[in-house]
Design an enzyme around this catalytic site. Structure first.
Site, mmCIF file in Angstrom:
data_model
loop_
_atom_site.group_PDB
_atom_site.id
_atom_site.type_symbol
_atom_site.label_atom_id
_atom_site.label_comp_id
_atom_site.label_asym_id
_atom_site.label_seq_id
_atom_site.Cartn_x
_atom_site.Cartn_y
_atom_site.Cartn_z
ATOM 1 N N HIS A 231 1.035 -1.127 -0.012
ATOM 2 C CA HIS A 231 -0.145 0.098 0.177
ATOM 3 C C HIS A 231 0.767 1.289 0.050
ATOM 4 C CE1 HIS A 231 -3.497 2.672 0.894
ATOM 5 N NE2 HIS A 231 -4.011 1.630 0.562
ATOM 6 N N HIS A 232 0.420 2.345 -0.766
ATOM 7 C CA HIS A 232 1.186 3.461 -1.026
ATOM 8 C C HIS A 232 1.107 4.203 0.303
ATOM 9 C CE1 HIS A 232 3.208 6.485 -2.974
ATOM 10 N NE2 HIS A 232 2.538 6.419 -4.213
ATOM 11 N N ALA A 233 0.437 3.925 1.349
ATOM 12 C CA ALA A 233 0.544 4.716 2.710
ATOM 13 C C ALA A 233 1.548 4.176 3.568
ATOM 14 C CB ALA A 233 -0.821 4.422 3.343
ATOM 15 N N ASN B 144 7.053 7.141 2.452
ATOM 16 C CA ASN B 144 7.067 8.202 1.453
ATOM 17 C C ASN B 144 7.802 9.382 1.611
ATOM 18 O OD1 ASN B 144 4.592 7.005 -0.384
ATOM 19 N ND2 ASN B 144 3.611 6.925 1.593
#
Length: 458
Positions: A140-142, A302
């Site tokens: 997941h990009h989170a 990120n």
């Protein structure tokens, strides 16, 4: 318990059954010539299943299943992570060609991750033609961005063809980054009120200069078939080119490799949209992630800012299009670089959160997005890579799409290759296979335009 950073909540807020927000990669592997691929696949699978799981791959949303409304991560113990769910084997249908592989990956990539579990899954894929196997991984990009995922993969990838061992990318050295303190974002990531004001002024200046064809401004985009609502299916196409072709062309034209990438993607989309009779008068724009990692940062969290650049689709001549793209890129980089230190991410936040609001309110796909497509460029090492004694033949990162932006293009350079991935909504009117082929045609057109011998433009 670890608080979810505000910048990571963007991807949870965009999550839905139709718009899963994970990043991924597809790696194709070739065992030594003449070797039976079965033992290599089995050994890789067994080592992955038995590997320890560390943060952030041990995180699940708290409370479990809360999805976009979660505010913190629950950190699971290693023994509480169900390997049978996260690590799987898959046998491709015959004949095990590129189409069968990409159709399977598109199917799996379209499925959302289960919010009640740690947000990652992988597959060891067998049955590829020529005795090859593949590894597919989604996160997941989170939890991480594309560069962070590449950093995680360094545990799995080596440079010794005789070393048949491997570590899992979710192991103890990954590093999840600095958790958000109770008061909000870390000081370095959040910036200041002055930085926010400066970012807003920069965007307003761009709006005033929107008549410049090289100026790309968030939300000042033409309507096109690559925008609109997305469904629950995906299409995946991959292409691989020699990295030197991009480098030599860029050097001859006095631009960057990324400028060449944006230009050939713009040319391919121009030709495809012309064939559909739906080419907008104004050039399409690309949301382009720019890494904000500091030197020595080895975390997977990120760490990027978004900027917007022109794809030059309104320009017919390939070399003139490249010049337009390069000037657009220079404007975007100059404006991003002119922001106060630690505030680069605020520029992207100014249009990312309104875009999230569009999707939360059900207007995503019906209103203008901040950019038409996403084009990302992830660097890799120059040396040949190996996994468990198998040669890495291709490593193709995969992004995600959402309502409003139906196409995501990623390039990854490494070992003399330039691996391109095209991920689109399954109902995208622009055929991705055609776009992939046209990128090659546009590269040849540029090579001929800059005087490279042997280049033939169709």
């Amino acid at each position: 318990m670890t608080r979810i950073r505000m910048s990571d909540r963007v991807f949870l807020a965009l999550e839905s059954a139709a718009t899963p927000q994970h990043v991924g990669l597809l790696m194709t592997l070739a065992p030594p010539a003449g070797a039976d691929p079965g033992p290599y696949a089995r050994r890789l699978f067994e080592r992955l299943v038995g590997a320890p799981v560390a943060a952030p791959f041990s995180y699940r949303l708290r409370p479990a299943g809360a999805g976009r409304f979660s505010r913190s991560w629950q950190v699971l113990a290693d023994e509480d992570v169900d390997r049978s769910h996260h690590v799987r084997r898959h046998l491709l249908l015959a004949p095990g060609g590129e189409r069968e592989l990409l159709d399977h990956v598109a199917l799996v990539h379209a499925r959302p991750l289960e919010p009640g579990r740690p947000l990652w899954e992988c597959e060891v894929i067998e049955g590829l033609a020529g005795g090859r196997l593949a590894f597919y991984f989604k996160v997941h990009h989170a939890l991480t961005d594309g560069l962070g995922l590449q950093r995680s993969m360094r545990r799995m990838i080596g440079v010794d063809p005789l070393d048949e061992g491997t570590d899992a990318p979710w192991g103890a050295e990954c590093g999840a980054g600095t958790p958000e303190p109770a008061g909000g974002e870390p000081t370095g990531a959040g910036g200041s009120a002055a930085g926010l004001g400066r970012a807003a002024l920069t965007m307003l200046a761009g709006l005033r200069a929107a008549g410049d064809p090289a100026r790309a401004v968030p939300f000042v985009v033409p309507r096109s078939p690559v925008n609109g609502a997305v469904g629950t299916t995906r299409s995946v196409v991959t292409r691989t080119y020699g990295l030197d072709r991009f480098r030599v062309t860029a050097k001859a034209a006095g631009v960057t490799v990324n400028d060449v990438l944006l230009s050939v993607c713009g040319g391919a989309l121009r030709r495809s949209l012309l064939e559909l009779g739906r080419l907008p008068e104004r050039s399409l724009t690309a949301g382009t992630p720019v890494s904000t990692r500091r030197p020595g940062d080895t975390t997977t969290a990120n760490a990027f800012a978004l900027t917007v650049m022109s794809l030059g689709t309104a320009v017919a001549d390939p070399l003139e299009r490249l010049r337009t793209v390069a000037r657009s890129s220079a404007i975007a980089k100059r404006e991003l670089g002119g922001l106060p230190q630690g505030s680069a991410g605020l520029y992207g936040a100014l249009f990312t959160w309104p875009f999230v609001a569009q999707n939360l309110l059900g207007a995503g796909g019906a209103t203008r997005p901040p950019y038409n497509v996403v084009v990302s460029n992830v660097p890799g090492p120059a040396v040949q890579e190996y996994v468990a004694g198998c040669r890495v033949e291709g490593l193709h990162p995969l992004g995600s799409v959402c309502h409003g932006v139906r196409l995501f293009v990623v390039a990854r350079s490494g070992a003399g290759r330039f691996d391109l991935s095209f991920l689109g909504d399954g109902a995208l009117p622009v055929p991705l296979d055609e776009v992939g082929d046209l990128v090659g045609d546009e590269l040849r057109c540029l090579e001929r335009a800059v005087g490279r011998t042997g280049a033939v433009c169709r």
